[in-house]
Design an enzyme around this catalytic site. Sequence first.
Site, PDB file in Angstrom:
ATOM      1  N   HIS A 579       0.821  -1.210   0.000  1.00  8.04           N
ATOM      2  CA  HIS A 579       0.000   0.000   0.000  1.00  8.04           C
ATOM      3  C   HIS A 579       0.856   1.260   0.000  1.00  8.04           C
ATOM      4  CE1 HIS A 579      -4.325  -1.226   1.299  1.00  8.04           C
ATOM      5  NE2 HIS A 579      -4.186  -1.108   0.010  1.00  8.04           N
ATOM      6  N   GLU A 815       0.553 -16.218 -20.013  1.00 10.27           N
ATOM      7  CA  GLU A 815       1.105 -15.984 -18.680  1.00 10.27           C
ATOM      8  C   GLU A 815       1.890 -17.188 -18.169  1.00 10.27           C
ATOM      9  OE1 GLU A 815      -2.020 -13.580 -16.189  1.00 10.27           O
ATOM     10  OE2 GLU A 815      -3.071 -15.057 -17.421  1.00 10.27           O
ATOM     11  N   ASP A 839       2.946 -12.274 -14.559  1.00 11.55           N
ATOM     12  CA  ASP A 839       2.940 -13.695 -14.220  1.00 11.55           C
ATOM     13  C   ASP A 839       3.913 -14.485 -15.086  1.00 11.55           C
ATOM     14  OD1 ASP A 839       1.273 -14.119 -12.016  1.00 11.55           O
ATOM     15  OD2 ASP A 839      -0.522 -13.844 -13.226  1.00 11.55           O
ATOM     16  N   CYS A 886       0.081  -6.642 -21.935  1.00 11.70           N
ATOM     17  CA  CYS A 886      -0.712  -5.869 -20.968  1.00 11.70           C
ATOM     18  C   CYS A 886      -0.109  -5.865 -19.576  1.00 11.70           C
ATOM     19  CB  CYS A 886      -2.148  -6.393 -20.904  1.00 11.70           C
ATOM     20  SG  CYS A 886      -2.285  -8.098 -20.350  1.00 11.70           S
TER      21      CYS A 886
END
Length: 952
Positions: A579, A815, A839, A886
């Site tokens: 975070h 991936e 990934d 992406c």
Amino acid sequence: MLEFTTAQIALGQVAVDKTAALGLLGARLVEDGLVAEGYLAGLQAREAQGSTYLGQGIAIPHGTPQTRDQVFATGVRLMQFPAGVDWGDGQMVYLAIAIAARSDEHLRLLQQLTRALGEADLADALRGAQSADALLQLLQGASPEVLLDERSIGLGVSADDFDDLLWQGARLLRRAECVDASFSARLQQKEPLLLGEGLWLLSCDQSVRAPGLAFVTPQQPLRHLGQPLNGLFCLASHGDAQHALLDRLCTLLIEGRGQELLRATAVNGVLALLGGAVPDDWPSARIALANPHGLHARPAKILAQLAKEFDGEVRVRVADSAGTPVSVKSLSKLLSLGARRGQVLEFSVEPAIAEALPLLLKAVEDGLGEEVEALTPLAPLPQELDEADIVPVMPVAGAIIQGVAAASGIANGPAHVQLQQAFDYPLRGESPAVERQHLRAALERVRADIDELIQRSDVTAIREIFITHQEMLADPGLAEEVEVRLRQGESAPAAWLAVIDSAARQQESLQDTLLAERAADLRDVGRRVLMQLCGISETPEPQQPYVLVMAEVGPSDVARLDPARVAGILTARGGATAHSAIVARALGIPAVVGAGDGVLLIASGTPLLLDGQRGRVTVDPAIDVLAHALAEREQRVQRQQAADARRLEPAITRDGHAVEVFANIGESAGIDRIVEQGAEGVGLLRTELIFMAHPQLPDEATQEAEYRRVLDGLAGRPLVVRTLDVGGDKPLPYWPIAKEENPFLGVRGIRLTLQRPKVMESQLRALLRAAGDRPLRIMFPMVGQIEEWREARRMVDRLLEEIPVADLQVGIMIEVPSAALLAPVLAAEVDFFSVGTNDLTQYTLAIDRGHPSLSAQADGLHPAVLSLIDMTVRAAHAHGKWVGVCGELAADAQAVPLLVGLDVDELSVAARSIAEVKAQVRALSIEQARGLARQALALGSAAEVRALVEMH
């Protein structure tokens, strides 16, 4: 706190439909005095908003917030419907759990049900349960851990006879909320078992809420049935949960060490003997084992004999192993460690015999009766050395520190080093009432502080984080656990910290990246409250712009910062997905994280040069180095301004080669702004974020509205949608998934949705209905085998017969390395590929991208990853199909020329990066980029690839 008991259960109920079932449940709640008659309307209204079907034949109907005033008392009532009730969409319910609660207390029941929902064939078992006890055992799922801590131990208690001592043990279990009030009476009806040495055991499985073991010893010697009564074990039995604990107890008695239990004068000693975790306040130390054949019989015997000279518990473990500490006094336990030369032994002793620690270390150092040679750097020691044993070194002037890039940008300024503050507080409180008031006042101040942060922040990411913090402060489960400790005489700071630490450890133990981040938030909130309780204020920040240096920056630390004064952030620990990193990026503060503990030794005021894009920090840089970096920063600002001015223009290389630049998004809101930032379409709609935004599985109509909003906003531009991508590493709160040893290699992505075809079909229908004549591209995540693709494609084709779409393409994400290797086969069947480099990189390099120390090595510019992308593109183009990227690599400034050179057709990036990526493409020549890519594929490491790009 809501708990399940057999008294709440009604077996063998019959209802023709859901409405009838709700009527029965509502009437039962009214009859038992839990709710007013108007609560039934709340049950019905809640179902109208969305089904309360949980899974595995279970539904949890409850009222709406508007009907909470109809609740007289919190409670649950359970009804079994062996014939089943259709809860909608063909979902059959065999057990309905009606909940009456004024707040979100029912969410704790979801946690209790998680283990059960992971069991196979639970629905059939619930349907066939013949007794309330059997049904309750099914709901409790896998055996919970047996409670054995300081709450369940009573030494030297006042007791006149066996029944009195029994009552004392049952009372401890009652206070720990393991048993109901009737447990002691039921326990008295059981036959006690004499274990030997005056130790007795009583066990009962009735009136048990959770398994627990209490141990009590009398203040004065007693006798029972003509035998000594020196200590009594009271067991709240629960299935097989207690077997491991009883095995440890039997081993202790077989080894003739029962008297050690009776001689123990401290609770910690008993816990250690019975296998409980050694408390943090026990003195401990580490030493490397130098014996040539490890800790075999002869040195182990000498070590055990030395430990027996001390009247207290001595324990040892192999550092960094998964094993628990064992008693040093037990020869068999020492041998079971299998400790080898070079491994580090960690000793811990009771505080009362702290003097034993240096003697034990000296004995190991001297070889335990054997000739030993000093360990050399070639010995296995460095592999086994714990990070805590590595002494950090203060960086010298001119040193370059490599960390993890967390937020891009170049920053310079004096270091402002904030070390973690020590908290000093008494362990025991004045009285529960006084300590309770102290805690309430501290919580109120922290709530007010967070409210102010929420109000003044205009960054959505920050507000959402602090809203989560407010929810944590209001968690009734934490409040209950703190209250128990306050009643036992603990001070407010001690009780609060113990509960926060325990809750955070539980989340961290789940080995889930998302939950680990939430654990960091929990510790952050806990620290804020503890500061209030201890009267500690924040360290004032310098007036001039500075670089903040901390061990690990909590999200509230970052959000409190003034971006006008904080030039950059440097941390010793942490990763780019935490975070704190998210907030730093949202505020535009350059950040480098995970740079090592050495940065904490930097003196405040030392000039620092921080490059958040490269993850690099220079200590006290030379004048020319600083001048070059500042010039580069100015150039970046100018380039960004120029790129923003041309953001709506297409990305075409100098020699006329076009590359599409799309946006990655996670919600339907704000799509107009995405287009305004220059997106030529959406290359990745993360639909799992839409699912996460709803309290239960969104129905088809809800999903359709979300997808239609995105398509409307794109106004004819393509939309590429990733179907639901959740699994063990990204769980949905209302879709419990069985815990997996390695969730990244488990049931996730397409593997999971193919197991739940109704969920997948519902999403596909919503997408097709929303499309109309607009360009829609559907891609399936985590495809690793061609059968998975074909099964998913068949589902789409079947639905297309029902819902035709004018412009539809269906593809897969690359991936998994197996998908890239199968690209020549898959390319003949799919319409497109989209490479998910995040990934693909972690699977190719076998590095968890969230790993605290290895994440910096998970670099998508590794030649192995680039080779798989190259293989994918060549296979697709051979069949006339297009390829997009992406993942985060698509926005990496050093990766863009290589991806263009590998002939990737589309780059999908965060909206803020669109203008810059387009500008990079325009500056390239396609032929030069292809040549650069060919050179990169021939290199051996990501560092070499980045150096190559840097030169050009």
